[in-house]
Design a protein around this motif. Structure first.
Motif, mmCIF file in Angstrom:
data_model
loop_
_atom_site.group_PDB
_atom_site.id
_atom_site.type_symbol
_atom_site.label_atom_id
_atom_site.label_comp_id
_atom_site.label_asym_id
_atom_site.label_seq_id
_atom_site.Cartn_x
_atom_site.Cartn_y
_atom_site.Cartn_z
ATOM 1 N N LYS A 172 0.860 -1.182 0.000
ATOM 2 C CA LYS A 172 0.000 0.000 0.000
ATOM 3 C C LYS A 172 0.887 1.219 0.000
ATOM 4 O O LYS A 172 1.927 1.235 0.660
ATOM 5 C CB LYS A 172 -0.870 -0.008 1.246
ATOM 6 N N GLN A 179 -1.230 6.897 2.545
ATOM 7 C CA GLN A 179 -2.419 6.489 3.296
ATOM 8 C C GLN A 179 -2.051 6.150 4.722
ATOM 9 O O GLN A 179 -2.725 6.499 5.679
ATOM 10 C CB GLN A 179 -3.008 5.211 2.712
ATOM 11 N N LEU A 229 -22.582 0.037 14.075
ATOM 12 C CA LEU A 229 -21.266 -0.378 14.576
ATOM 13 C C LEU A 229 -21.289 -0.542 16.096
ATOM 14 O O LEU A 229 -20.734 -1.490 16.636
ATOM 15 C CB LEU A 229 -20.188 0.614 14.141
ATOM 16 N N THR A 280 -10.240 0.816 13.773
ATOM 17 C CA THR A 280 -10.197 0.628 12.321
ATOM 18 C C THR A 280 -11.578 0.298 11.758
ATOM 19 O O THR A 280 -12.001 0.859 10.749
ATOM 20 C CB THR A 280 -9.193 -0.490 11.964
ATOM 21 N N GLY A 290 -15.572 1.652 8.455
ATOM 22 C CA GLY A 290 -16.900 1.107 8.197
ATOM 23 C C GLY A 290 -18.049 2.071 8.371
ATOM 24 O O GLY A 290 -19.175 1.721 8.052
ATOM 25 N N PRO A 310 -17.278 5.159 -2.351
ATOM 26 C CA PRO A 310 -16.775 5.898 -1.185
ATOM 27 C C PRO A 310 -15.250 5.890 -1.106
ATOM 28 O O PRO A 310 -14.649 6.908 -0.771
ATOM 29 C CB PRO A 310 -17.393 5.139 -0.003
ATOM 30 N N ALA A 311 -14.625 4.752 -1.413
ATOM 31 C CA ALA A 311 -13.160 4.711 -1.442
ATOM 32 C C ALA A 311 -12.738 4.964 -2.884
ATOM 33 O O ALA A 311 -12.789 4.070 -3.724
ATOM 34 C CB ALA A 311 -12.657 3.357 -0.965
ATOM 35 N N ARG A 359 -0.996 1.897 -4.703
ATOM 36 C CA ARG A 359 0.064 0.930 -4.399
ATOM 37 C C ARG A 359 1.419 1.488 -4.810
ATOM 38 O O ARG A 359 1.511 2.281 -5.742
ATOM 39 C CB ARG A 359 -0.169 -0.386 -5.165
ATOM 40 N N PHE A 403 -14.994 -2.302 -3.373
ATOM 41 C CA PHE A 403 -14.367 -2.860 -2.173
ATOM 42 C C PHE A 403 -12.934 -3.317 -2.427
ATOM 43 O O PHE A 403 -12.348 -4.028 -1.618
ATOM 44 C CB PHE A 403 -15.197 -4.036 -1.644
ATOM 45 N N VAL A 447 -8.506 -6.907 -0.139
ATOM 46 C CA VAL A 447 -9.919 -6.590 -0.384
ATOM 47 C C VAL A 447 -10.604 -6.266 0.951
ATOM 48 O O VAL A 447 -10.215 -6.777 1.997
ATOM 49 C CB VAL A 447 -10.599 -7.795 -1.090
ATOM 50 N N CYS A 448 -11.618 -5.409 0.888
ATOM 51 C CA CYS A 448 -12.330 -4.991 2.098
ATOM 52 C C CYS A 448 -12.854 -6.202 2.868
ATOM 53 O O CYS A 448 -13.590 -7.018 2.334
ATOM 54 C CB CYS A 448 -13.507 -4.088 1.721
ATOM 55 N N GLY A 505 -14.870 -5.971 5.304
ATOM 56 C CA GLY A 505 -16.234 -5.670 5.754
ATOM 57 C C GLY A 505 -17.255 -5.637 4.630
ATOM 58 O O GLY A 505 -18.371 -5.163 4.819
HETATM 59 C C1 HEM Z 1 -10.421 -2.230 3.061
HETATM 60 C C2 HEM Z 1 -14.071 -0.016 0.772
HETATM 61 C C3 HEM Z 1 -17.009 -0.899 4.540
HETATM 62 C C4 HEM Z 1 -13.225 -2.562 7.036
HETATM 63 C C5 HEM Z 1 -11.179 -1.622 2.091
HETATM 64 C C6 HEM Z 1 -10.735 -1.348 0.745
HETATM 65 C C7 HEM Z 1 -11.756 -0.718 0.118
HETATM 66 C C8 HEM Z 1 -12.854 -0.603 1.049
HETATM 67 C C9 HEM Z 1 -11.759 -0.209 -1.320
HETATM 68 C C10 HEM Z 1 -9.388 -1.745 0.128
HETATM 69 C C11 HEM Z 1 -8.390 -0.612 0.165
HETATM 70 C C12 HEM Z 1 -7.127 -0.944 -0.627
HETATM 71 O O1 HEM Z 1 -6.978 -2.037 -1.163
HETATM 72 O O2 HEM Z 1 -6.262 -0.056 -0.703
HETATM 73 C C13 HEM Z 1 -15.174 -0.054 1.610
HETATM 74 C C14 HEM Z 1 -16.471 0.467 1.255
HETATM 75 C C15 HEM Z 1 -17.314 0.200 2.312
HETATM 76 C C16 HEM Z 1 -16.516 -0.469 3.326
HETATM 77 C C17 HEM Z 1 -16.809 1.155 -0.060
HETATM 78 C C18 HEM Z 1 -18.777 0.502 2.483
HETATM 79 C C19 HEM Z 1 -19.612 0.758 1.506
HETATM 80 C C20 HEM Z 1 -16.254 -1.488 5.524
HETATM 81 C C21 HEM Z 1 -16.752 -1.956 6.800
HETATM 82 C C22 HEM Z 1 -15.672 -2.409 7.510
HETATM 83 C C23 HEM Z 1 -14.502 -2.237 6.664
HETATM 84 C C24 HEM Z 1 -18.214 -1.923 7.237
HETATM 85 C C25 HEM Z 1 -15.589 -3.022 8.886
HETATM 86 C C26 HEM Z 1 -16.566 -3.195 9.718
HETATM 87 C C27 HEM Z 1 -12.141 -2.583 6.176
HETATM 88 C C28 HEM Z 1 -10.812 -3.026 6.570
HETATM 89 C C29 HEM Z 1 -10.007 -2.942 5.424
HETATM 90 C C30 HEM Z 1 -10.846 -2.441 4.349
HETATM 91 C C31 HEM Z 1 -10.388 -3.488 7.958
HETATM 92 C C32 HEM Z 1 -8.523 -3.321 5.302
HETATM 93 C C33 HEM Z 1 -8.390 -4.747 4.852
HETATM 94 C C34 HEM Z 1 -6.948 -5.193 4.684
HETATM 95 O O3 HEM Z 1 -6.101 -4.369 4.301
HETATM 96 O O4 HEM Z 1 -6.681 -6.378 4.907
HETATM 97 N N1 HEM Z 1 -12.475 -1.173 2.249
HETATM 98 N N2 HEM Z 1 -15.233 -0.587 2.864
HETATM 99 N N3 HEM Z 1 -14.894 -1.688 5.472
HETATM 100 N N4 HEM Z 1 -12.131 -2.245 4.839
HETATM 101 FE FE1 HEM Z 1 -13.706 -1.524 3.823
#
Ligand code: HEM
Length: 444
Positions: free
Chosen positions: A65, A69, A145, A253, A258, A318-319, A324, A384, A390-391, A393
């Motif tokens: 990454k 960030q 949450l 986090t 989230g 949203p993201a 990278r 996601f 990958v996300c 959540g």
């Molecule tokens: C990672 C989007 C909701 C927890 C990510 C990434 C994206 C993303 C794009 C990957 C970032 C990357 O590869 O650079 C979203 C979107 C959400 C959402 C659009 C809602 C619409 C959530 C929720 C949670 C969450 C509800 C937890 C309760 C995480 C975590 C990571 C992550 C912990 C890091 C995973 C890792 O690096 O192993 N999210 N997310 N996200 N998201 Fe989400």
């Protein structure tokens, strides 16, 4: 692909601060790849599904990454799953994966419905008035949450936690230029200094919660929420649990990653629906038919609501950027990616790319139904992300957004007032409407 005109430093910083979405040019929405030398060195923006797969999945080991960030997020989030790298990340991901399994997420259906019902009651009470939709969506995702992480909140006072979280999140300001240029961490940032009391206060609340919960778990009476699951989680390879510090970092986090993301998905979905009476009518009919005797919902019974959320996530991811940094030299087709340079995938650009989507600017939830859904290339739609990071959540937030949307649609009808400022996406931490979103609520 055309090279981007190098921007002046001031111009670059101004645009990035105001709205990074405004820096995308025509070429980004038509070319498979755009490489540019900017003030920060080479940046390669990739929008071709096979090349994206290469960066995020097949050759993911050659990238990490990007450090920006991490510099921006780590002071607030600590070393949780989102910010950790290398072996520390691998260990956490292995340990945390089961916590977001389909079965656990399904188990949160009741909590999500309870938060949705609470929101619906509030909206019905306020029918006939103008509602700050963005704010209401932020509130409901925090409520979800709180219910799923802590069940009851600290000292059975959910509002204490909400206040702490809000203070904490508000303290995370805009991106600091010192971070953009990688100025070492010992140089103080005003924003960070300002945020410190809120971060410390929040950490203290969470520490106290962890201590109390460990005691309750020892007595065998713990609720099955994310806090208990985190404290009980074990690395499948070594059997080891997470330290209190890791648990705390991941709670912060989950809240940070989230809540605003899902809140924005809902906000944009409601905006899109207000502009599309046919889609709204179809959704209202589905929601009526899907409600059980108690007025609760399950995602399986709401395929159109899910398509609405997915289409809102396409238009307004949203993201907005996956970024990278190349750990070694790589090639994307004929283009060389120098070691240390940055490769970006922008879901915002990708989801509006003219080679990949028909009429990309139009809101068409039907894209995500049946055969049309199957025809979308996996790497053309990445709200996601994809690959090892990958996300985690994803299914949690989809289930949440669909259930909450159903409660809102059943409770009120929302109309955009004629005098509302233009609803334009702006990228702050996430992609949100520049002037917020206020709508007139009418009782259904
Ligand atoms: C990672 C989007 C909701 C927890 C990510 C990434 C994206 C993303 C794009 C990957 C970032 C990357 O590869 O650079 C979203 C979107 C959400 C959402 C659009 C809602 C619409 C959530 C929720 C949670 C969450 C509800 C937890 C309760 C995480 C975590 C990571 C992550 C912990 C890091 C995973 C890792 O690096 O192993 N999210 N997310 N996200 N998201 Fe989400």
């Amino acid at each position: 692909a055309p090279l981007r005109r190098p921007q002046g430093l001031l111009e670059f910083l101004k645009t990035v601060r105001a709205n990074p979405l405004a820096t995308w040019m025509e070429a980004h929405f038509t070319a498979p790849l755009v490489a540019a030398e900017g003030v920060l060195g080479r940046i390669t923006v990739v929008s071709e599904p096979a090349l994206i797969r290469h960066v995020l999945v097949e050759n993911a080991g050659a990238y990490r990454k990007d450090d920006l960030q991490r510099r921006v997020l780590a002071p607030g989030l600590g070393e949780g799953l989102l910010t950790a790298e290398g072996e520390a990340w691998r260990l956490q991901r292995r340990t945390l994966a089961p916590i977001f399994s389909a079965r656990t997420v399904r188990g949160f259906e009741a909590a999500m419905n309870a938060a949705g019902e609470r929101l619906a009651r509030r909206l019905v009470r306020r029918a006939g008035t103008r509602i700050d939709v963005a704010q209401e969506m932020t509130r409901v995702t925090l409520d979800v949450l709180e219910r799923t992480i802590f069940t009851n909140g600290p000292q059975n006072d959910p509002d204490a936690l909400a206040r702490a979280i809000t203070r904490f999140l508000e303290s995370v300001g805009p991106i600091d230029p010192l971070d953009v240029f990688g100025v070492p961490d010992f140089v103080p940032r005003i924003g960070r200094l300002r945020a410190r009391p809120a971060i410390r206060y929040f950490a203290e609340i969470v520490e106290a919660l962890i201590a109390r919960r460990r005691a309750v778990m020892a007595a065998g009476e713990a609720p099955q929420d994310l806090l208990t699951l985190l404290l009980a989680a074990q690395d499948p390879e070594t059997g080891e649990g997470l330290s209190d510090l890791d648990v705390s970092a991941n709670i912060v986090t989950f809240i940070a990653a989230g809540h605003e993301t899902t809140a924005n998905a809902l906000t944009w979905a409601l905006y899109c629906l207000s502009q599309d009476p046919a889609a709204l009518a179809r959704l209202e009919a589905e929601v009526e038919a899907a409600a059980d005797a108690e007025g609760r919902f399950a995602i399986e019974r709401l395929p159109f609501a899910k398509a609405v959320i997915e289409e809102a996530l396409r238009l307004f991811p949203p993201a907005a950027i996956l970024s990278r940094q190349a750990l070694k030299e790589d090639r994307l087709g004929r283009v060389k990616v120098p070691r240390g340079s940055v490769v970006m995938v922008s879901p915002y650009v990708l989801h509006r790319h003219r080679a990949l989507w028909e009429d990309p600017a139009a809101f068409v939830p039907e894209r995500f139904l049946g055969a049309a859904r199957e025809a979308i290339p996996r790497f053309a739609y990445l709200p996601f992300g994809a690959g090892p990071r990958v996300c985690i959540g994803q299914s949690f937030s989809l289930q949440e957004a669909v259930i909450v949307l159903a409660h809102v649609v059943r409770a009120v009808r929302l109309a955009l007032p004629a005098d509302h400022p233009p609803v334009i996406p702006v990228q702050r931490v996430t992609v949100r409407p520049q002037h917020g979103l206020r709508m007139d609520a009418m009782r259904r």
